[in-house]
Motif scaffolding. Sequence first.
Motif, mmCIF file in Angstrom:
data_model
loop_
_atom_site.group_PDB
_atom_site.id
_atom_site.type_symbol
_atom_site.label_atom_id
_atom_site.label_comp_id
_atom_site.label_asym_id
_atom_site.label_seq_id
_atom_site.Cartn_x
_atom_site.Cartn_y
_atom_site.Cartn_z
ATOM 1 N N ASN A 32 19.954 71.856 7.563
ATOM 2 C CA ASN A 32 20.835 71.746 6.401
ATOM 3 C C ASN A 32 20.037 71.858 5.112
ATOM 4 N N ALA A 33 20.724 72.191 4.031
ATOM 5 C CA ALA A 33 20.063 72.295 2.729
ATOM 6 C C ALA A 33 19.438 70.956 2.350
ATOM 7 N N GLY A 34 18.193 70.972 1.892
ATOM 8 C CA GLY A 34 17.518 69.768 1.448
ATOM 9 C C GLY A 34 17.163 68.801 2.551
ATOM 10 N N GLU A 35 17.151 69.256 3.806
ATOM 11 C CA GLU A 35 16.891 68.365 4.932
ATOM 12 C C GLU A 35 15.425 68.421 5.342
ATOM 13 N N PHE A 36 14.852 67.253 5.600
ATOM 14 C CA PHE A 36 13.461 67.127 6.035
ATOM 15 C C PHE A 36 13.469 66.831 7.536
ATOM 16 N N VAL A 37 12.985 67.777 8.323
ATOM 17 C CA VAL A 37 13.019 67.672 9.779
ATOM 18 C C VAL A 37 11.596 67.659 10.314
ATOM 19 N N CYS A 38 11.298 66.697 11.181
ATOM 20 C CA CYS A 38 9.987 66.625 11.830
ATOM 21 C C CYS A 38 10.094 67.047 13.282
ATOM 22 N N LEU A 39 9.200 67.938 13.680
ATOM 23 C CA LEU A 39 9.082 68.357 15.069
ATOM 24 C C LEU A 39 7.986 67.538 15.734
ATOM 25 N N VAL A 40 8.325 66.868 16.820
ATOM 26 C CA VAL A 40 7.378 66.016 17.532
ATOM 27 C C VAL A 40 7.309 66.499 18.975
ATOM 28 N N GLY A 41 6.103 66.799 19.432
ATOM 29 C CA GLY A 41 5.958 67.260 20.806
ATOM 30 C C GLY A 41 4.514 67.267 21.230
ATOM 31 N N PRO A 42 4.255 67.457 22.530
ATOM 32 C CA PRO A 42 2.884 67.403 23.038
ATOM 33 C C PRO A 42 2.031 68.548 22.511
ATOM 34 N N VAL A 81 6.615 78.553 -4.746
ATOM 35 C CA VAL A 81 7.433 79.753 -4.556
ATOM 36 C C VAL A 81 8.922 79.416 -4.447
ATOM 37 N N ASN A 82 9.252 78.116 -4.545
ATOM 38 C CA ASN A 82 10.644 77.664 -4.428
ATOM 39 C C ASN A 82 11.284 78.202 -3.147
ATOM 40 N N PRO A 83 10.741 77.826 -1.997
ATOM 41 C CA PRO A 83 11.166 78.449 -0.740
ATOM 42 C C PRO A 83 12.538 77.976 -0.264
ATOM 43 N N ASP A 84 13.161 78.822 0.544
ATOM 44 C CA ASP A 84 14.367 78.414 1.265
ATOM 45 C C ASP A 84 13.992 77.466 2.404
ATOM 46 N N LEU A 85 12.794 77.655 2.945
ATOM 47 C CA LEU A 85 12.310 76.836 4.056
ATOM 48 C C LEU A 85 10.819 76.605 3.869
ATOM 49 N N LEU A 86 10.428 75.333 3.881
ATOM 50 C CA LEU A 86 9.019 74.958 3.753
ATOM 51 C C LEU A 86 8.506 74.542 5.124
ATOM 52 N N LEU A 87 7.494 75.249 5.614
ATOM 53 C CA LEU A 87 6.882 74.972 6.905
ATOM 54 C C LEU A 87 5.589 74.204 6.688
ATOM 55 N N MET A 88 5.403 73.122 7.440
ATOM 56 C CA MET A 88 4.196 72.297 7.279
ATOM 57 C C MET A 88 3.642 71.985 8.673
ATOM 58 N N ASP A 89 2.449 72.512 8.940
ATOM 59 C CA ASP A 89 1.848 72.399 10.269
ATOM 60 C C ASP A 89 0.749 71.344 10.257
ATOM 61 N N VAL A 119 12.715 71.394 4.969
ATOM 62 C CA VAL A 119 11.329 71.255 5.429
ATOM 63 C C VAL A 119 11.308 71.131 6.940
ATOM 64 N N LEU A 120 10.418 71.891 7.559
ATOM 65 C CA LEU A 120 10.144 71.759 8.985
ATOM 66 C C LEU A 120 8.682 71.354 9.106
ATOM 67 N N PHE A 121 8.467 70.116 9.557
ATOM 68 C CA PHE A 121 7.151 69.473 9.504
ATOM 69 C C PHE A 121 6.703 69.156 10.925
ATOM 70 N N VAL A 122 5.544 69.681 11.311
ATOM 71 C CA VAL A 122 5.001 69.447 12.642
ATOM 72 C C VAL A 122 4.029 68.276 12.607
ATOM 73 N N THR A 123 4.177 67.351 13.560
ATOM 74 C CA THR A 123 3.250 66.218 13.660
ATOM 75 C C THR A 123 3.217 65.711 15.096
ATOM 76 N N HIS A 124 2.072 65.099 15.458
ATOM 77 C CA HIS A 124 1.978 64.385 16.735
ATOM 78 C C HIS A 124 2.237 62.893 16.539
ATOM 79 N N ASP A 125 2.303 62.459 15.294
ATOM 80 C CA ASP A 125 2.337 61.044 14.947
ATOM 81 C C ASP A 125 3.779 60.609 14.705
#
Length: 240
Positions: A30-40, A139-147, A176-182
Amino acid sequence: MKIHIQSKTYPAVGKAAVKAAIADFALDLNAGEFVCLVGPSGCGKTTLLNILAGLDKDYQGEIGGGQPPKIGYVFQNPRLLPWRTVRENIELVLAEATPASTVDALLDAMQLTSVQQVYPERLSLGMSRRVAIIRAFAVNPDLLLMDEPFVSLDAPTARQVRELLMQLWQQRPHRVLFVTHDLREAIALADKLVFLSASPMTVVRTLTVPIARNKRNDEAAVEAFRQQLKQDYPDINVLL
């Protein structure tokens, strides 16, 4: 924004079989949503981000359903050009007509105004990561990826950069799509947690974080919710 990666495979090498990296991954952002991906480790999270960024086009699926989204990408390594100053590294991604005040505001938000004319070799790792975050936001992105942008930082520095990131994001909310193990880090940041399986990666479970934004610095509240998740959803324990 709808993301559906039906299949991502790597070709066979020598006697090794074709490797399936992602299988039927589906996620709505969704617009303005901060999502964290958690996985091995090794499950395919970075592969997914590279696909979304357009760096890997060898897959079957659909992203967005319309025009390709504008992407900002914060890699695990800050990837700053050593022959450019902090300010020049940020300006590199901007149109020439961009007002200087745009960069000024971002530097101020990340507390980097005093080092804007410094070259990357003189920066701490925490500062370098803050510059990389600014460059992605600029760059005012539509989607911000953070690894895993805070990997290798000591705990106090990671917390400081995390808090500055949240202040900047709240000023300029992007998807935001944010990758973390934590899992603690994910709870402190996310609106939504997406738990991923081992390779071939797919979504195992999606959960919202009910803790109010102004309570995310409360380590006790974050830890209590983490323990609750592990108790209520024991299947996620093997993914952490």
